[in-house]
Motif scaffolding. Structure first.
Motif, PDB file in Angstrom:
ATOM      1  N   PRO A 185      42.877  34.120  38.751  1.00 23.61           N
ATOM      2  CA  PRO A 185      42.988  35.583  38.879  1.00 23.61           C
ATOM      3  C   PRO A 185      42.818  36.354  37.577  1.00 23.61           C
ATOM      4  CG  PRO A 185      44.758  34.473  40.062  1.00 23.61           C
ATOM      5  CD  PRO A 185      44.076  33.434  39.233  1.00 23.61           C
ATOM      6  N   ALA A 186      43.329  35.829  36.473  1.00 22.04           N
ATOM      7  CA  ALA A 186      43.275  36.555  35.204  1.00 22.04           C
ATOM      8  C   ALA A 186      41.975  36.261  34.473  1.00 22.04           C
ATOM      9  CB  ALA A 186      44.475  36.189  34.333  1.00 22.04           C
ATOM     10  N   LYS A 208      46.067  41.621  43.388  1.00 25.73           N
ATOM     11  CA  LYS A 208      46.385  40.368  42.695  1.00 25.73           C
ATOM     12  C   LYS A 208      45.598  40.243  41.396  1.00 25.73           C
ATOM     13  CE  LYS A 208      46.487  35.342  43.380  1.00 25.73           C
ATOM     14  NZ  LYS A 208      46.281  34.244  44.370  1.00 25.73           N
ATOM     15  N   ILE A 209      44.307  40.539  41.452  1.00 24.75           N
ATOM     16  CA  ILE A 209      43.454  40.460  40.264  1.00 24.75           C
ATOM     17  C   ILE A 209      43.891  41.485  39.229  1.00 24.75           C
ATOM     18  CG2 ILE A 209      41.099  40.821  39.416  1.00 24.75           C
ATOM     19  CD1 ILE A 209      41.622  38.184  40.976  1.00 24.75           C
ATOM     20  N   ASP A 210      44.178  42.694  39.686  1.00 28.09           N
ATOM     21  CA  ASP A 210      44.620  43.740  38.763  1.00 28.09           C
ATOM     22  C   ASP A 210      45.916  43.357  38.067  1.00 28.09           C
ATOM     23  OD1 ASP A 210      44.884  46.497  37.653  1.00 28.09           O
ATOM     24  OD2 ASP A 210      46.576  46.560  39.052  1.00 28.09           O
ATOM     25  N   ALA A 211      46.874  42.853  38.840  1.00 29.12           N
ATOM     26  CA  ALA A 211      48.165  42.486  38.249  1.00 29.12           C
ATOM     27  C   ALA A 211      48.003  41.381  37.210  1.00 29.12           C
ATOM     28  CB  ALA A 211      49.127  42.035  39.357  1.00 29.12           C
ATOM     29  N   ALA A 212      47.179  40.387  37.526  1.00 25.58           N
ATOM     30  CA  ALA A 212      46.973  39.264  36.598  1.00 25.58           C
ATOM     31  C   ALA A 212      46.269  39.725  35.324  1.00 25.58           C
ATOM     32  CB  ALA A 212      46.162  38.168  37.288  1.00 25.58           C
ATOM     33  N   TYR A 226      40.346  49.970  35.438  1.00 28.43           N
ATOM     34  CA  TYR A 226      40.458  49.425  36.789  1.00 28.43           C
ATOM     35  C   TYR A 226      41.891  49.542  37.307  1.00 28.43           C
ATOM     36  CZ  TYR A 226      39.524  46.373  40.744  1.00 28.43           C
ATOM     37  OH  TYR A 226      39.371  45.873  42.008  1.00 28.43           O
ATOM     38  N   HIS A 227      42.856  49.321  36.411  1.00 23.97           N
ATOM     39  CA  HIS A 227      44.262  49.430  36.810  1.00 23.97           C
ATOM     40  C   HIS A 227      44.570  50.838  37.312  1.00 23.97           C
ATOM     41  CE1 HIS A 227      48.537  48.601  36.846  1.00 23.97           C
ATOM     42  NE2 HIS A 227      48.756  49.652  36.071  1.00 23.97           N
ATOM     43  N   GLN A 228      44.007  51.836  36.672  1.00 22.99           N
ATOM     44  CA  GLN A 228      44.230  53.214  37.113  1.00 22.99           C
ATOM     45  C   GLN A 228      43.676  53.443  38.519  1.00 22.99           C
ATOM     46  OE1 GLN A 228      42.314  55.232  33.845  1.00 22.99           O
ATOM     47  NE2 GLN A 228      44.234  55.515  32.730  1.00 22.99           N
ATOM     48  N   GLN A 229      42.515  52.857  38.802  1.00 23.95           N
ATOM     49  CA  GLN A 229      41.926  52.985  40.137  1.00 23.95           C
ATOM     50  C   GLN A 229      42.811  52.309  41.184  1.00 23.95           C
ATOM     51  OE1 GLN A 229      37.967  51.381  39.952  1.00 23.95           O
ATOM     52  NE2 GLN A 229      37.361  52.704  38.263  1.00 23.95           N
ATOM     53  N   VAL A 230      43.334  51.143  40.843  1.00 20.66           N
ATOM     54  CA  VAL A 230      44.192  50.408  41.779  1.00 20.66           C
ATOM     55  C   VAL A 230      45.489  51.178  42.040  1.00 20.66           C
ATOM     56  CG1 VAL A 230      45.537  48.286  42.110  1.00 20.66           C
ATOM     57  CG2 VAL A 230      43.206  48.161  41.194  1.00 20.66           C
TER      58      VAL A 230
END
Length: 375
Positions: A185-186, A208-212, A226-230
């Motif tokens: 994932p990371a 899951k991908i964002d968190a990792a 990307y985190h902001q979009q999620v």
């Protein structure tokens, strides 16, 4: 290679609009030893970094007469780079401090056929790209078949089969991609494939991908973007309470989405300049006519930037419900930003309790869901 060429532009544009700077860590050398199967007239090779207001040369090396080169550079964080012979002949690398990498090109161009060792993330990137390319080729073939049958008297029946095959291929592609993502994932490799997933329907794996990545690379600008979009999607995920929209109507009076609580509400993001939106409007009009007396309302949020065009389109398309709002800020519309709207038409369906129950529905699928909620 085309799959990554389009992503490169996206990545560069993304960085242009992010003001983030990496935290400083002790740099560590990365060594890249490469062999070009055919060096042609190339005498130098360049390693570009993308974390600047424009891509810039990070390191360079001479290419020996027998096609060999060695690049040594110090980096502080795992990041995305471009290895370039020229602007048309390049490949993306995801480099981590301390890596010792070997590259062997099997043809005149850098890219998916370049054998890479010593870079886990680059291997993930190109391994995934090569696997997905088969699905992409099949979808391109099906698109061509769909276009070719438009003049056939059997168009409808043939189109249904082609669309079914396309959707099946797309589903299998997602299964393959999700499997690879779940295994590691990371990785910054997944930044290149985010458009292959749907932010709403595939949110579990996206989350899951964002968190990792956000845990592992919290200072990387691509990860932050990307985190902001999620996080925006999380606030408007199916099952969540619909965030408030308060904008002015055509008469300049404020209207709130929350004022319609107790009814089934279609939030319809559209604009007078949007051809697909205008094409869909008759369907929305027909649905409103059918269900308005049964507890159904439309809350239209326009992404127009010209009031006259907006008002004329409402009249011309006979959009006779009262809830039309806009701040005339185009893509920067407060409503669009709140709901993460990046393309229109974009619909959000809200139940009587004010919870989001569906997104991006149109046509029969939308009407069927409205009918179900009004029972």
């Amino acid at each position: 290679m085309n799959l990554l060429r389009n992503k490169l532009l996206l990545l560069i544009i993304t960085v242009l609009f992010t003001g983030f700077v990496h935290g400083q860590k002790a740099p560590s050398p990365v060594v890249i030893n490469g062999t070009l199967a055919e060096k042609g007239s190339y005498t130098k090779i360049y390693l570009d970094t993308l974390n600047s207001q424009n891509p810039w040369i990070f390191a360079t090396a001479d290419i020996t007469p027998d096609g060999k080169f060695r690049i040594e550079a110090s980096i502080s964080n795992t990041d995305i780079f471009r290895l370039r012979l020229d602007d048309e002949n390049y490949m993306m690398l995801i480099l981590s401090p301390g890596e010792n990498i070997t590259l062997k090109s099997t043809e005149a161009k850098l890219g998916s056929n370049t054998v890479t060792e010593g870079s886990v993330h680059t291997q993930l990137l190109y391994g995934t790209m090569n696997e997905l390319q088969g699905f992409e080729s099949r979808k391109a073939m099906l698109n061509k078949q769909f276009n070719d049958i438009q003049s056939s008297p059997r168009k409808d029946s043939l189109a249904a089969a082609i669309i079914n095959n396309f959707n099946e291929t797309d589903s299998l592609q997602k299964v393959a991609l999700k499997s690879r993502m779940n295994s590691h994932p990371a990785s910054l490799a997944w930044i290149f494939f985010v458009d292959k997933l749907d932010m709403s329907n595939d949110f579990d794996i996206i989350d899951k991908i964002d968190a990792a990545n956000f845990k592992t690379y919290p200072e990387n600008p691509f990860v932050i973007q990307y985190h902001q979009q999620v996080e925006t999607e999380r606030k408007t995920a199916i099952g969540s309470l619909a965030p408030e929209i308060e904008l002015t109507d055509v008469d300049g009076k404020p209207r709130k989405l929350s004022s319609l609580k107790g009814k089934v509400v279609l939030i319809d993001f559209w604009a007078s300049w949007c051809g697909p939106c205008r094409k869909e409007n008759p369907n929305v009009v027909a649905m409103y006519s059918k269900y308005k007396d049964k507890g159904f309302e439309v809350f239209s949020v326009s992404l127009d930037k010209d009031r006259e065009s907006w008002v004329k389109a409402i009249a011309k398309d006979n959009l006779f419900w009262p809830n039309h709002v806009s701040d005339l800020k185009y893509w920067k519309s407060a409503g669009a930003v709140t709901y993460g709207v990046t393309s229109i038409p974009f619909t959000v369906l809200v139940d009587k309790k004010g919870r989001i129950v569906a997104k991006k529905l149109r046509g029969d699928a939308l009407e069927n869901k409205v009918s179900e909620l009004l029972k």
